[in-house]
Every structure is written in C-alpha cells, then in structure tokens.
Design a protein around this motif. Structure first.
Motif, PDB file in Angstrom:
ATOM      1  N   GLY A   8      50.581  53.050  17.037  1.00  0.00           N
ATOM      2  CA  GLY A   8      50.277  53.034  15.395  1.00  0.00           C
ATOM      3  C   GLY A   8      51.196  53.636  14.267  1.00  0.00           C
ATOM      4  N   ASN A   9      51.476  55.262  15.168  1.00  0.00           N
ATOM      5  CA  ASN A   9      52.956  55.522  14.130  1.00  0.00           C
ATOM      6  C   ASN A   9      54.229  55.012  15.386  1.00  0.00           C
ATOM      7  N   LEU A  10      54.190  54.324  15.872  1.00  0.00           N
ATOM      8  CA  LEU A  10      55.404  53.743  16.177  1.00  0.00           C
ATOM      9  C   LEU A  10      55.315  52.496  15.377  1.00  0.00           C
ATOM     10  N   ASP A  11      54.736  51.841  14.837  1.00  0.00           N
ATOM     11  CA  ASP A  11      54.566  50.533  13.625  1.00  0.00           C
ATOM     12  C   ASP A  11      54.915  51.422  12.353  1.00  0.00           C
ATOM     13  N   ARG A  12      54.557  52.368  12.372  1.00  0.00           N
ATOM     14  CA  ARG A  12      54.735  52.511  10.883  1.00  0.00           C
ATOM     15  C   ARG A  12      56.204  52.925  10.995  1.00  0.00           C
ATOM     16  N   VAL A  13      56.469  53.841  11.572  1.00  0.00           N
ATOM     17  CA  VAL A  13      57.989  54.034  11.337  1.00  0.00           C
ATOM     18  C   VAL A  13      59.173  53.298  11.440  1.00  0.00           C
ATOM     19  N   ALA A  14      58.687  52.576  13.091  1.00  0.00           N
ATOM     20  CA  ALA A  14      59.694  51.051  12.538  1.00  0.00           C
ATOM     21  C   ALA A  14      59.607  50.466  11.525  1.00  0.00           C
ATOM     22  N   ALA A  15      58.698  50.165  11.062  1.00  0.00           N
ATOM     23  CA  ALA A  15      58.763  49.241   9.704  1.00  0.00           C
ATOM     24  C   ALA A  15      59.451  49.987   8.711  1.00  0.00           C
ATOM     25  N   ARG A  16      59.333  50.981   8.440  1.00  0.00           N
ATOM     26  CA  ARG A  16      60.203  52.272   7.341  1.00  0.00           C
ATOM     27  C   ARG A  16      61.693  51.927   8.138  1.00  0.00           C
ATOM     28  N   VAL A  17      62.272  52.146   8.796  1.00  0.00           N
ATOM     29  CA  VAL A  17      63.568  52.405   9.443  1.00  0.00           C
ATOM     30  C   VAL A  17      63.869  51.227  10.280  1.00  0.00           C
ATOM     31  N   ARG A  64      63.623  47.575  15.125  1.00  0.00           N
ATOM     32  CA  ARG A  64      63.108  45.812  15.050  1.00  0.00           C
ATOM     33  C   ARG A  64      63.030  45.720  16.490  1.00  0.00           C
ATOM     34  N   GLU A  65      63.696  46.335  16.985  1.00  0.00           N
ATOM     35  CA  GLU A  65      63.920  45.250  18.762  1.00  0.00           C
ATOM     36  C   GLU A  65      63.499  46.173  19.573  1.00  0.00           C
ATOM     37  N   PHE A  66      63.333  47.380  19.764  1.00  0.00           N
ATOM     38  CA  PHE A  66      62.421  48.452  20.423  1.00  0.00           C
ATOM     39  C   PHE A  66      60.812  47.690  20.203  1.00  0.00           C
ATOM     40  N   VAL A  67      60.453  47.185  19.326  1.00  0.00           N
ATOM     41  CA  VAL A  67      58.830  47.272  18.795  1.00  0.00           C
ATOM     42  C   VAL A  67      58.740  45.869  19.754  1.00  0.00           C
ATOM     43  N   ALA A  68      59.527  44.863  19.230  1.00  0.00           N
ATOM     44  CA  ALA A  68      59.240  43.292  19.650  1.00  0.00           C
ATOM     45  C   ALA A  68      58.891  43.917  21.450  1.00  0.00           C
ATOM     46  N   ASP A  69      60.150  44.161  22.382  1.00  0.00           N
ATOM     47  CA  ASP A  69      60.275  44.751  23.547  1.00  0.00           C
ATOM     48  C   ASP A  69      59.140  45.572  23.538  1.00  0.00           C
ATOM     49  N   VAL A  70      58.081  46.427  23.266  1.00  0.00           N
ATOM     50  CA  VAL A  70      57.616  47.267  23.500  1.00  0.00           C
ATOM     51  C   VAL A  70      56.133  46.372  23.463  1.00  0.00           C
ATOM     52  N   ASP A  71      55.844  45.349  22.667  1.00  0.00           N
ATOM     53  CA  ASP A  71      54.819  44.329  22.341  1.00  0.00           C
ATOM     54  C   ASP A  71      54.677  43.865  23.347  1.00  0.00           C
ATOM     55  N   ALA A  72      56.256  42.871  23.425  1.00  0.00           N
ATOM     56  CA  ALA A  72      56.267  42.488  24.454  1.00  0.00           C
ATOM     57  C   ALA A  72      55.248  42.428  26.437  1.00  0.00           C
ATOM     58  N   LEU A  73      55.777  43.627  26.575  1.00  0.00           N
ATOM     59  CA  LEU A  73      55.516  44.241  27.380  1.00  0.00           C
ATOM     60  C   LEU A  73      54.019  44.630  27.465  1.00  0.00           C
ATOM     61  N   ALA A  74      54.130  45.417  26.935  1.00  0.00           N
ATOM     62  CA  ALA A  74      52.024  45.272  26.711  1.00  0.00           C
ATOM     63  C   ALA A  74      51.577  44.763  26.532  1.00  0.00           C
ATOM     64  N   LEU A  75      51.851  42.527  26.052  1.00  0.00           N
ATOM     65  CA  LEU A  75      50.902  41.848  26.374  1.00  0.00           C
ATOM     66  C   LEU A  75      50.869  41.700  27.815  1.00  0.00           C
ATOM     67  N   GLY A  76      52.030  41.685  28.627  1.00  0.00           N
ATOM     68  CA  GLY A  76      52.434  41.279  30.060  1.00  0.00           C
ATOM     69  C   GLY A  76      51.437  42.307  30.433  1.00  0.00           C
ATOM     70  N   LEU A  77      51.482  43.655  29.809  1.00  0.00           N
ATOM     71  CA  LEU A  77      50.712  44.131  30.725  1.00  0.00           C
ATOM     72  C   LEU A  77      48.764  43.792  30.854  1.00  0.00           C
ATOM     73  N   LEU A  78      48.655  43.534  29.467  1.00  0.00           N
ATOM     74  CA  LEU A  78      47.570  42.468  29.501  1.00  0.00           C
ATOM     75  C   LEU A  78      47.192  41.325  30.039  1.00  0.00           C
ATOM     76  N   GLU A  79      48.190  40.451  29.854  1.00  0.00           N
ATOM     77  CA  GLU A  79      47.716  38.876  30.297  1.00  0.00           C
ATOM     78  C   GLU A  79      47.890  39.649  32.229  1.00  0.00           C
TER      79      GLU A  79
END
Length: 546
Positions: free
Chosen positions: A27-36, A54-69
């Motif tokens: 949650g903290n990462l998402d808030r900071v990334a939205a700011r900068v 922006r790119e970092f959160v996109a890759d983190v989210d992709a990896l997180a979804l990959g883990l869920l899958e």
C-alpha cells in the motif's frame, strides 16, 4: 543540608511529530509511486537496467499476480536465494503485495544451512539465482530438494521459470491482486530473516509490515531522504541493512535504489556513485575502508554525496573522519541495531557534532525506547555506567519462527528486546557500544573491552584495521591477541613493537600479548567480523587447544 540527587537512569524514548505509518508495504509503495511516477525507483548499475516508479510497480504487480497464479498466497513462505539483483527487490515487494512471507537466504549458505532454512521455515517456493561467485545454486538446490518435502516450486533468474511467472502475471486479473491486498494487515508477518547463528543453526527473526516499513521510513527520515535522493546500496539485500535501511527507506520516500553490483567490489561501488550521482552510500566499516584504500579513489567524482550510513559493526573513528573529509559525506549517519529489531534502534543525526558521530551510535530512534540494564539484576543503571542495551517499540520482531522458547530468551515479559551488547548512555542520551557481552575478555580478573583497544590501535601509522580477541591463558584465564591488517609496504609488526607503541598509553593489562598479521578477517557475507572463528583459529595458531 544538601540533598543528594539520584543519578538519571539510562533510559530514553524517541519523541516524534511524524506519526508511524499504518499501512502495508504494498500500500505504501502504491501511494508513493502515484506521487512520483516518473522518478527513478531502481537502477542496476552493473547490468544497465533501470525502472521508474511507474515501471517498477507494474513489474511488481505482474510478479505478484504470477505468484498468485502459481498458488502462492497470504502466509505462504517464499525463499529468495540470490546476491543483489533487481529480481531480488522485485520479489521483496511482490511477496509483500500478496502477504506471502519472504524468507531471506544468505548467499553464502552451504548445503546443510540451505536445507535447514528451507525446512525450518516451511518454504513452498524458492526463487533463486543460478549461481554466485563459486556457488552453483542450481546444483545445490537439486541436491537438497529430496530432503525438503515442503518445497514445491523452484524459480530461477535468467530462466524460463522466471519468465513464465511474469507471463502468467501479466495475463492475470488485476482485480485478483487488489482483492489479495485488501486482505492484508500491517501487523501480518511478512519476512523471516535468519540470524548469523555463530553457534548451532540460525534462528528466523519474524518481522511484520509494520516492523520493517516503519524502520526503513524513519531511518530515511533521519537521513533527510526525498525523491531527489539516490542511494547506493552496497550491503546485501538478504540482510536488514540492504532490504530495510536500503530498499524500504528509499521507496517510502520516492528515492532511487542504486545497485552497484551483485556483491561488494570497491571499484564498482565508487563507479556507481559517480555515474549515478548518488547522494547517499551505505556500507559496513570494512567496505568503506576498502573504498578509501582503492588505488584509483581520487579519480572518481563523489561530489554528489552528502550522506550515507555506516553500520553493521563498530565504526572506527579514523575511518569515519576520512569518510567525511575525503568522500564528502558530511551528513553521514551511524546506525545501530540488530535483525530482531528491524534493525535500527539508535542513529546519529545530520546536525550531530563530529565527536558524537565518531564516538557514539547516536540517540534512540523515533517512537522507540532504549535502556541500559545490569545484565545480572536487570535493573536500569545510572547514565554513564555500562550494562546491556535493551530496546522496545514498533521495531521488535514478532518472535523467532516457530521457536517460542528461543524468543522468550531475548524478549522479556515487558516486550524489551535484550541485545547482548554492552553499552553506555551519556547525559544527553547518546549511546556508545562498548562490546558484546560474549566478546568481553576477563584477564586476571580485569574486564577488558576489545572495542576500546581496537580504537586505539587505529592510531598506529601502519595498522589499517585491527580486531582484538581473548585467547585461553593458564595464568590469567584469558590473554589478548590482535589480528591486524597493515598498510602496503609496512614493516613487520611484532608483539614487541606493538607493546612498545602501547606502553604508557594503554593500561598494561590492555596491551595485546599476541600479534597476528592477516590480509583479511573471517567475515559473514554482510561484512561482520566472525570473532568466534578467529578465536578458534587463534587456538590452533598458538597451540592453545589444551
């Protein structure tokens, strides 16, 4: 008649107008990334790779979804076994996003240690590099895998298994990740870090979002971080220094994580600072010593540096002065802590005097408490007296993973963490670490603290680094031995020559009887000196086994 005022107790608490963070790491990462969104988040200097927020959160989210899958969810343990690479950092934040518990595995572990950690933590998935230095991780994993029945999946960097994880994530449903994040609480366990384990197997310090996010944030606050900062993180990510004081301090402020190389190399560290215009540089004292001693040191442009952190082991005063004078790190900070406290408990401030920053480990951090107690009675000692340092607050671990008995040995009923370190608190609340209780040498009934002698030996013109240990002695119980690294071209250092240098400056019982000149000290991968190993080697060298 005058009344005698009682001495002020060695207790202090960290007052702060900045509140604790109450959110999760994701949650903290998402808030900071939205700011900068367009600021640099991660730069891997050696490989020339970089991510904006922006790119970092996109890759983190992709990896997180990959883990869920892949069937990994909240509470599942995911091991990461690798040197400092961008993939390590992506895995750190991806597991946090879904509530999986990241298990940090020391890159230098051998087979029996790897097998122990995988089984003790109940690791379901291992994310790993294929190799590092002389260790062939892929082969080692295959050797231990039959003995780790809980290990279901192995994912390797630079391999189809890593790519497949990302591909599944990119094709996944973002709503599933959002739902997983909504189920997380800041007090959930999120990380297991294994302590060095100088005797027996290591213990897994279990840390929450709240523990490590806040510790990283407040370390960054005291370093004055913002989105303009660029932090060269040399210490390994598997350790709190790298992943908390480094990664989380950066991402909670919108600063850039700069990875100079997979493992420490003085030249590449200096190159990264120069090329990326880093404002901050991290390291243990041995790393700074190597950088300052590099033959090409003067060719690097370090003018962008303003701060940094020296931590991990006692920081010699002479080294600290050179870091300020020659590297331009005028606001360099000393931090003190331990894995079990997320890690930082005390820290010097940017406006502290040079004397404070070379002779103490600073004052208690925001929202924390520290005290110095008599190791026998447990009572708080007056300021100025030595005792065991204890700390309490948001940073204290949840406990050792599935070892409540070991937890009870270090965290008392009032939730004070007993550090095992000897310390003195002065009248202004500054703490000086005088040694480890277990490192204290008792020579002929005199308590001798190696740190004091080591600091003095740094004033010897030929000594670059010195470590003092106690060795068995039939007459005095213990005698002092110094292991010394000498400057290039220095004449031989004998025990007689050292005794002559020390006489009249140190009490006679503090003068080392034995001298051993070395090129390097036995160390952990984080750069901490292994005095346990030194003592064993010394017995063999001196023929003291009996």
């Amino acid at each position: 008649m005058d009344t005698v005022r009682p001495a002020e107790p060695s207790y202090d608490s960290g007052i702060s107008e900045v509140p604790l963070l109450g959110d999760t790491i994701g949650g903290n990462l998402d808030r900071v990334a939205a700011r900068v969104p367009d600021s640099d988040a991660l730069v891997e200097h050696a490989r020339g790779r970089r991510w904006t927020y922006r790119e970092f959160v996109a890759d983190v989210d992709a990896l997180a979804l990959g883990l869920l899958e892949a069937g990994i969810g909240k509470g599942d343990r995911v091991g990461v076994w690798a040197p400092n690479r961008a993939e390590w950092t992506l895995t750190q934040y991806a597991t946090a996003k879904i509530g999986a518990v990241l298990v940090n595995i020391n890159p230098s572990y051998r087979l029996h240690e790897l097998e122990f950690v995988l089984n003790q933590a109940g690791v379901r998935m291992l994310v790993s590099a294929q190799r590092f230095k002389t260790s062939e991780y892929t082969e080692m994993i295959e050797q231990v895998r039959p003995n780790c029945p809980g290990l279901e999946q192995v994912v390797l960097f630079d391999d189809a298994t890593w790519d497949a994880l990302f591909d599944r994530g990119r094709a996944g449903d973002a709503a599933r990740l959002a739902a997983a994040q909504a189920e997380l609480g800041a007090d959930d366990p999120i990380n297991i870090q294994y302590t060095s384990g100088t005797t027996g197997f290591p213990k897994g310090a279990t840390l929450s979002h709240h523990n490590i996010l806040n510790n990283g944030f407040f370390v960054g606050e005291l370093c004055g971080y913002s989105e303009v900062d660029r932090v060269a993180i040399v210490p390994p990510f598997y350790h709190c220094f790298g992943m908390v004081m480094g990664n989380l301090a950066c991402t909670s402020h919108g600063a850039a994580v700069i990875i100079p190389s997979e493992g420490f190399d003085a030249r590449t560290a200096l190159e990264a600072v120069s090329a990326e215009r880093c404002t901050s540089l991290y390291g243990v004292p041995t790393m700074f010593i190597a950088e300052l001693d590099h033959p090409d040191f003067d060719t690097f442009d370090l003018s962008s540096l303003r701060t940094g952190i020296m931590a991990g082991s006692p920081c010699p005063a002479e080294v600290m002065k050179q870091v300020i004078d020659r590297m331009g790190m005028t606001e360099v900070s000393i931090c003190y802590g331990m894995t079990e406290t997320s890690p930082v408990s005390t820290q010097t401030r940017a406006d502290d005097s040079l004397d404070r920053r070379v002779s103490t480990v600073g004052r208690v951090g925001p929202h924390l408490e520290v005290k110095v107690v008599d190791p026998v009675t447990g009572l708080t000692v007056p300021r100025g007296e030595s005792g065991e340092l204890c700390t309490r607050g948001y940073s204290v671990m949840l406990g050792y993973w599935e070892q409540p008995d070991k937890t009870a040995e270090v965290i008392d009923e009032a939730r004070w963490m007993h550090t095992g370190d000897l310390a003195v608190m002065d009248s202004a609340g500054y703490v000086s670490i005088t040694g480890r209780i277990k490192d204290m040498v008792i020579r002929g009934g005199e308590n001798v603290y190696p740190r004091e002698i080591e600091e003095f030996l740094y004033t010897h013109p030929d000594i670059v680094d010195a470590q003092v240990i106690g060795v068995p002695d039939a007459r005095y119980g213990e005698e002092l031995m110094v292991w010394a690294r000498l400057r290039a071209g220095a004449p031989e250092l004998t025990a007689e020559a050292l005794r002559e240098f020390c006489t009249g400056k140190l009490a006679h019982y503090k003068i080392p009887r034995y001298v051993h000149v070395v090129d390097d000290f036995p160390m952990t991968v984080t750069g901490k000196i292994r005095k346990v190993e030194m003592r064993q080697q010394a017995k063999d060298l001196l023929g003291l086994e009996d």
